[in-house]
Motif scaffolding. Structure first.
Motif, PDB file in Angstrom:
ATOM      1  N   PHE A  21       0.796  -1.217   0.000  1.00  0.00           N
ATOM      2  CA  PHE A  21       0.000   0.000   0.000  1.00  0.00           C
ATOM      3  C   PHE A  21       0.834   1.276   0.000  1.00  0.00           C
ATOM      4  O   PHE A  21       0.328   2.343  -0.301  1.00  0.00           O
ATOM      5  CB  PHE A  21      -0.958   0.009   1.205  1.00  0.00           C
ATOM      6  CG  PHE A  21      -1.989  -1.069   1.128  1.00  0.00           C
ATOM      7  CD1 PHE A  21      -3.012  -0.980   0.216  1.00  0.00           C
ATOM      8  CD2 PHE A  21      -1.925  -2.158   1.961  1.00  0.00           C
ATOM      9  CE1 PHE A  21      -3.974  -1.978   0.134  1.00  0.00           C
ATOM     10  CE2 PHE A  21      -2.873  -3.153   1.895  1.00  0.00           C
ATOM     11  CZ  PHE A  21      -3.898  -3.063   0.975  1.00  0.00           C
ATOM     12  N   GLY A  22       2.074   1.185   0.346  1.00  0.00           N
ATOM     13  CA  GLY A  22       2.918   2.363   0.372  1.00  0.00           C
ATOM     14  C   GLY A  22       2.758   3.146   1.660  1.00  0.00           C
ATOM     15  O   GLY A  22       1.697   3.163   2.271  1.00  0.00           O
ATOM     16  N   LYS A  24       2.746   6.316   2.047  1.00  0.00           N
ATOM     17  CA  LYS A  24       1.952   7.540   1.919  1.00  0.00           C
ATOM     18  C   LYS A  24       0.458   7.277   2.084  1.00  0.00           C
ATOM     19  O   LYS A  24      -0.276   8.125   2.559  1.00  0.00           O
ATOM     20  CB  LYS A  24       2.200   8.193   0.564  1.00  0.00           C
ATOM     21  CG  LYS A  24       3.574   8.797   0.447  1.00  0.00           C
ATOM     22  CD  LYS A  24       3.743   9.527  -0.855  1.00  0.00           C
ATOM     23  CE  LYS A  24       5.115  10.147  -0.940  1.00  0.00           C
ATOM     24  NZ  LYS A  24       5.301  10.902  -2.181  1.00  0.00           N
ATOM     25  N   LYS A  25      -0.016   6.114   1.677  1.00  0.00           N
ATOM     26  CA  LYS A  25      -1.445   5.844   1.730  1.00  0.00           C
ATOM     27  C   LYS A  25      -1.906   5.334   3.092  1.00  0.00           C
ATOM     28  O   LYS A  25      -3.087   5.411   3.410  1.00  0.00           O
ATOM     29  CB  LYS A  25      -1.832   4.827   0.665  1.00  0.00           C
ATOM     30  CG  LYS A  25      -1.722   5.387  -0.722  1.00  0.00           C
ATOM     31  CD  LYS A  25      -2.545   4.610  -1.668  1.00  0.00           C
ATOM     32  CE  LYS A  25      -2.447   5.262  -3.026  1.00  0.00           C
ATOM     33  NZ  LYS A  25      -3.562   4.975  -3.852  1.00  0.00           N
ATOM     34  N   LEU A  26      -1.015   4.811   3.885  1.00  0.00           N
ATOM     35  CA  LEU A  26      -1.413   4.244   5.175  1.00  0.00           C
ATOM     36  C   LEU A  26      -2.016   5.277   6.136  1.00  0.00           C
ATOM     37  O   LEU A  26      -3.036   5.005   6.757  1.00  0.00           O
ATOM     38  CB  LEU A  26      -0.249   3.502   5.818  1.00  0.00           C
ATOM     39  CG  LEU A  26       0.109   2.171   5.150  1.00  0.00           C
ATOM     40  CD1 LEU A  26       1.327   1.563   5.811  1.00  0.00           C
ATOM     41  CD2 LEU A  26      -1.041   1.208   5.202  1.00  0.00           C
ATOM     42  N   ASP A  28      -3.625   8.032   5.356  1.00  0.00           N
ATOM     43  CA  ASP A  28      -4.938   8.385   4.823  1.00  0.00           C
ATOM     44  C   ASP A  28      -5.948   7.281   5.082  1.00  0.00           C
ATOM     45  O   ASP A  28      -7.105   7.543   5.420  1.00  0.00           O
ATOM     46  CB  ASP A  28      -4.843   8.650   3.314  1.00  0.00           C
ATOM     47  CG  ASP A  28      -4.016   9.877   2.995  1.00  0.00           C
ATOM     48  OD1 ASP A  28      -3.905  10.764   3.876  1.00  0.00           O
ATOM     49  OD2 ASP A  28      -3.472   9.945   1.880  1.00  0.00           O
ATOM     50  N   THR A  29      -5.513   6.044   4.931  1.00  0.00           N
ATOM     51  CA  THR A  29      -6.395   4.909   5.186  1.00  0.00           C
ATOM     52  C   THR A  29      -6.789   4.853   6.656  1.00  0.00           C
ATOM     53  O   THR A  29      -7.954   4.630   6.984  1.00  0.00           O
ATOM     54  CB  THR A  29      -5.708   3.599   4.768  1.00  0.00           C
ATOM     55  OG1 THR A  29      -5.300   3.703   3.407  1.00  0.00           O
ATOM     56  CG2 THR A  29      -6.627   2.420   4.930  1.00  0.00           C
ATOM     57  N   ARG A  31      -6.887   7.372   8.730  1.00  0.00           N
ATOM     58  CA  ARG A  31      -7.753   8.521   8.990  1.00  0.00           C
ATOM     59  C   ARG A  31      -9.186   8.228   8.530  1.00  0.00           C
ATOM     60  O   ARG A  31     -10.157   8.517   9.232  1.00  0.00           O
ATOM     61  CB  ARG A  31      -7.207   9.755   8.270  1.00  0.00           C
ATOM     62  CG  ARG A  31      -7.833  11.048   8.687  1.00  0.00           C
ATOM     63  CD  ARG A  31      -7.138  12.254   8.052  1.00  0.00           C
ATOM     64  NE  ARG A  31      -5.735  12.316   8.414  1.00  0.00           N
ATOM     65  CZ  ARG A  31      -4.708  12.194   7.549  1.00  0.00           C
ATOM     66  NH1 ARG A  31      -4.943  12.004   6.276  1.00  0.00           N
ATOM     67  NH2 ARG A  31      -3.466  12.276   7.969  1.00  0.00           N
TER      68      ARG A  31
END
Length: 94
Positions: A21-22, A24-26, A28-29, A31
């Protein structure tokens, strides 16, 4: 065979999740998951208070007539810009 996960397996799973998932996306996920949990909690609380209000109104129905104000569903607690009125469910509609 797959009954127990040790610390090594858990760390390996976390590393794979970060790689897939990277980094950077964790956040946001996480949140988005937190917002969803807050919405779910507030909706469950609202349903409990609505049930209590409806039960109290049924017991007082013979004494006085009450006019109900339309209920609203909020997209997230505190976000009023996306609130919309909600009507009562129609018993004849399926």
């Amino acid at each position: 065979m797959f009954g127990r996960l040790g610390p090594t397996e858990i760390i390996l799973i976390l590393v794979i999740v970060v790689l897939l998932f990277g980094a950077k996306k964790l956040p946001d996920t996480a949140r988005a998951l937190g917002r969803s949990m807050r919405i779910l909690k507030s909706e469950a609380k609202a349903m409990k208070t609505d049930d209590a209000t409806a039960n109290a109104a049924k017991s007082d129905a013979g004494t006085s007539e009450t006019t109900e104000t339309p209920r609203t569903i909020q997209a997230a607690p505190g976000e009023v810009s996306q609130a919309r009125p909600v009507g009562e469910p129609d018993a004849n509609r399926r």
